[in-house]
Design a protein around this motif. Structure first.
Motif, mmCIF file in Angstrom:
data_model
loop_
_atom_site.group_PDB
_atom_site.id
_atom_site.type_symbol
_atom_site.label_atom_id
_atom_site.label_comp_id
_atom_site.label_asym_id
_atom_site.label_seq_id
_atom_site.Cartn_x
_atom_site.Cartn_y
_atom_site.Cartn_z
ATOM 1 N N THR A 168 38.589 34.953 -16.310
ATOM 2 C CA THR A 168 39.606 33.931 -16.548
ATOM 3 C C THR A 168 40.863 34.561 -17.147
ATOM 4 O OG1 THR A 168 38.837 33.451 -18.793
ATOM 5 C CG2 THR A 168 37.778 32.255 -16.982
ATOM 6 N N GLU A 169 41.938 33.768 -17.227
ATOM 7 C CA GLU A 169 43.200 34.282 -17.751
ATOM 8 C C GLU A 169 43.113 34.655 -19.227
ATOM 9 O OE1 GLU A 169 46.442 31.711 -17.021
ATOM 10 O OE2 GLU A 169 46.493 32.088 -14.846
ATOM 11 N N ASP A 170 42.185 34.038 -19.963
ATOM 12 C CA ASP A 170 42.044 34.373 -21.383
ATOM 13 C C ASP A 170 40.989 35.447 -21.635
ATOM 14 O OD1 ASP A 170 40.028 32.705 -20.619
ATOM 15 O OD2 ASP A 170 40.099 31.416 -22.385
ATOM 16 N N GLY A 171 40.620 36.201 -20.583
ATOM 17 C CA GLY A 171 39.761 37.364 -20.753
ATOM 18 C C GLY A 171 38.284 37.064 -20.894
ATOM 19 N N ILE A 172 37.805 35.985 -20.283
ATOM 20 C CA ILE A 172 36.382 35.644 -20.314
ATOM 21 C C ILE A 172 35.768 36.018 -18.968
ATOM 22 C CG2 ILE A 172 34.672 33.842 -20.703
ATOM 23 C CD1 ILE A 172 36.424 34.433 -23.120
ATOM 24 N N LEU A 173 34.763 36.895 -19.001
ATOM 25 C CA LEU A 173 34.078 37.304 -17.770
ATOM 26 C C LEU A 173 32.892 36.385 -17.530
ATOM 27 C CD1 LEU A 173 33.419 40.891 -16.569
ATOM 28 C CD2 LEU A 173 31.555 39.247 -16.508
ATOM 29 N N GLU A 174 32.873 35.757 -16.374
ATOM 30 C CA GLU A 174 31.812 34.806 -16.020
ATOM 31 C C GLU A 174 30.931 35.405 -14.945
ATOM 32 O OE1 GLU A 174 34.503 30.790 -16.857
ATOM 33 O OE2 GLU A 174 34.258 31.565 -14.796
ATOM 34 N N ASN A 176 26.405 35.608 -13.790
ATOM 35 C CA ASN A 176 25.004 35.259 -14.065
ATOM 36 C C ASN A 176 24.879 34.017 -14.942
ATOM 37 O OD1 ASN A 176 24.212 37.653 -12.683
ATOM 38 N ND2 ASN A 176 24.457 38.833 -14.573
ATOM 39 N N GLY A 177 25.814 33.086 -14.791
ATOM 40 C CA GLY A 177 25.766 31.862 -15.574
ATOM 41 C C GLY A 177 26.145 32.041 -17.029
ATOM 42 N N GLN A 178 26.681 33.198 -17.386
ATOM 43 C CA GLN A 178 27.070 33.458 -18.768
ATOM 44 C C GLN A 178 28.571 33.763 -18.848
ATOM 45 O OE1 GLN A 178 24.558 36.660 -20.114
ATOM 46 N NE2 GLN A 178 22.861 35.281 -20.628
ATOM 47 N N ALA A 179 29.153 33.417 -19.973
ATOM 48 C CA ALA A 179 30.570 33.691 -20.227
ATOM 49 C C ALA A 179 30.667 34.744 -21.334
ATOM 50 C CB ALA A 179 31.305 32.422 -20.639
ATOM 51 N N THR A 180 31.237 35.901 -20.988
ATOM 52 C CA THR A 180 31.326 37.020 -21.935
ATOM 53 C C THR A 180 32.778 37.386 -22.187
ATOM 54 O OG1 THR A 180 29.237 37.911 -21.050
ATOM 55 C CG2 THR A 180 30.588 39.381 -22.411
ATOM 56 N N PRO A 181 33.269 37.241 -23.417
ATOM 57 C CA PRO A 181 34.654 37.637 -23.707
ATOM 58 C C PRO A 181 34.812 39.162 -23.635
ATOM 59 C CG PRO A 181 33.773 36.168 -25.412
ATOM 60 C CD PRO A 181 32.609 36.629 -24.584
ATOM 61 N N LEU A 182 35.780 39.611 -22.856
ATOM 62 C CA LEU A 182 36.074 41.037 -22.798
ATOM 63 C C LEU A 182 36.537 41.522 -24.163
ATOM 64 C CD1 LEU A 182 38.046 41.264 -19.428
ATOM 65 C CD2 LEU A 182 35.738 42.137 -19.850
ATOM 66 N N ASN A 214 39.475 43.227 -33.199
ATOM 67 C CA ASN A 214 39.364 42.195 -32.181
ATOM 68 C C ASN A 214 40.657 41.380 -32.136
ATOM 69 O OD1 ASN A 214 38.687 40.111 -30.475
ATOM 70 N ND2 ASN A 214 36.843 39.505 -31.581
ATOM 71 N N ALA A 215 41.340 41.424 -30.996
ATOM 72 C CA ALA A 215 42.639 40.763 -30.880
ATOM 73 C C ALA A 215 42.536 39.260 -31.058
ATOM 74 C CB ALA A 215 43.270 41.085 -29.526
ATOM 75 N N ARG A 216 41.381 38.695 -30.745
ATOM 76 C CA ARG A 216 41.216 37.238 -30.842
ATOM 77 C C ARG A 216 41.183 36.765 -32.296
ATOM 78 N NH1 ARG A 216 38.128 38.835 -26.380
ATOM 79 N NH2 ARG A 216 38.649 37.733 -24.442
ATOM 80 N N ASN A 217 40.947 37.686 -33.215
ATOM 81 C CA ASN A 217 40.881 37.321 -34.630
ATOM 82 C C ASN A 217 42.179 37.571 -35.381
ATOM 83 O OD1 ASN A 217 38.194 36.614 -34.273
ATOM 84 N ND2 ASN A 217 37.414 38.620 -34.928
ATOM 85 N N VAL A 218 43.210 38.050 -34.669
ATOM 86 C CA VAL A 218 44.482 38.362 -35.318
ATOM 87 C C VAL A 218 45.450 37.207 -35.073
ATOM 88 C CG1 VAL A 218 46.398 39.993 -35.493
ATOM 89 C CG2 VAL A 218 44.096 40.823 -34.958
ATOM 90 N N VAL A 221 48.589 36.839 -32.243
ATOM 91 C CA VAL A 221 48.449 37.708 -31.076
ATOM 92 C C VAL A 221 47.952 36.890 -29.886
ATOM 93 C CG1 VAL A 221 47.200 39.654 -30.071
ATOM 94 C CG2 VAL A 221 48.033 39.790 -32.421
ATOM 95 N N THR A 222 48.655 36.988 -28.770
ATOM 96 C CA THR A 222 48.230 36.332 -27.538
ATOM 97 C C THR A 222 48.271 37.339 -26.390
ATOM 98 O OG1 THR A 222 50.478 35.582 -27.017
ATOM 99 C CG2 THR A 222 49.071 34.085 -28.293
ATOM 100 N N PHE A 223 47.442 37.107 -25.376
ATOM 101 C CA PHE A 223 47.393 37.985 -24.213
ATOM 102 C C PHE A 223 46.844 37.206 -23.032
ATOM 103 C CE2 PHE A 223 43.352 38.393 -26.414
ATOM 104 C CZ PHE A 223 42.432 38.245 -25.386
ATOM 105 N N ASN A 224 46.983 37.784 -21.839
ATOM 106 C CA ASN A 224 46.410 37.228 -20.619
ATOM 107 C C ASN A 224 45.770 38.355 -19.820
ATOM 108 O OD1 ASN A 224 47.214 34.379 -20.711
ATOM 109 N ND2 ASN A 224 49.302 35.185 -20.571
ATOM 110 N N THR A 225 44.804 38.010 -19.008
ATOM 111 C CA THR A 225 44.217 38.969 -18.083
ATOM 112 C C THR A 225 44.367 38.436 -16.670
ATOM 113 O OG1 THR A 225 42.018 37.978 -18.390
ATOM 114 C CG2 THR A 225 42.557 39.911 -19.730
#
Length: 276
Positions: A168-174, A176-182, A214-218, A221-225
């Motif tokens: 996804t655009e917010d860096g979540i890899l989907e 095997n039915g699981q969502a894993t944040p990069l 971890n950029a998500r905890n700062v 800070v915003t980013f896209n993938t």
């Protein structure tokens, strides 16, 4: 006279080092996520030149007083102090390959802040890269082309089960039915990052410097993938070629000065200093 030798020679060595940096940039023009290096030139400490003479006073004993007057400063050469990569966002290239992921900077609160994918090298140590040219190994783990594992937000390897997955655009890899944040890391001072080849970086900050987190905890800070795209290198080939030509001309100029000094010394030794 000999001081002139050293000054000209230092200029030649500095331009030779600059040529090596520019040549390396040009060689990596097609490397995804490569960040070009910029060399920082610095002069050696200036030398103060003074005129030393004496002044005679009209006294009975004919007194002479030393007199010193400042002439000015003289520089004794130049050297390349350091090279630092530039972390400007480069343009994207669409590849249509699902394992290619581009990281786009959003808001970065610090002037020298930088965002990176987090990977794991063969020694199990964390490394950082902007090169999203990934693949999937035989065990189904997401890796770089060199075999380093791509890590998730928790610092674990990412199991995709194959090349069919979605990011996804917010860096979540989907997959095997699981969502894993990069694992997207942020450092407030990217100039502390050290190149290790293959567009990878390690952190070599001084005491008190913040290591990548971890950029998500700062906050702020915003980013896209973007899946199916790669970030190009930020090398401008036209500008780099122009700088290489300029560097070559400066090297050539110092070389001519060195030859002129050599001819002067030859004349001083073999003609002026000849014993008749």
């Amino acid at each position: 006279m000999l001081r002139g030798y050293y000054t000209a020679a230092s200029g030649m060595l500095a331009q030779q080092r600059r040529q090596q940096v520019l040549n390396n940039n040009l060689s990596n023009m097609s490397t995804p996520g490569y960040k070009q290096d910029q060399g920082s030139m610095r002069a050696f400490p200036d030398m103060l030149i003074e005129r030393m003479e004496s002044k005679s006073l009209p006294t009975k004993n004919n007194l002479n007083l030393p007199v010193r007057s400042e002439v000015g400063s003289m520089n004794t050469g130049v050297y390349m102090q350091e090279t630092k990569p530039e972390f400007d966002q480069a343009a994207l290239r669409e590849t249509g390959i699902g394992t290619d992921i581009a990281l786009l900077n959003g808001n970065v609160p610090d002037e020298n802040g930088g965002l990176f994918f987090t990977i794991q090298n063969e020694d199990g140590e964390a490394r950082y890269t902007r090169n999203g040219n990934f693949t999937v190994d035989g065990e189904g783990f997401l890796t770089t082309k060199q075999g380093s594992y791509v890590l998730d937000q928790a610092g674990e390897r990412i199991q995709t089960g194959g090349v069919e997955f979605n990011v996804t655009e917010d860096g979540i890899l989907e997959a095997n039915g699981q969502a894993t944040p990069l694992g997207i890391s942020y450092t407030n001072d990217a100039t502390q990052m050290v190149k290790e080849g293959n567009a990878n970086f390690s952190f070599n900050g001084e005491e008190g410097q913040q290591a990548p987190v971890n950029a998500r905890n700062v906050e702020g800070v915003t980013f896209n993938t973007r899946q199916g795209s790669l970030e190009r290198s930020n090398v401008d080939p036209a500008k780099t070629m122009t700088e290489m030509m300029s560097s070559y001309r400066l090297f050539e100029t110092n070389q001519k000065v060195l030859k002129a000094y050599d001819r002067s010394m030859d004349k001083a030794v073999n003609e002026i200093g000849r014993v008749r």
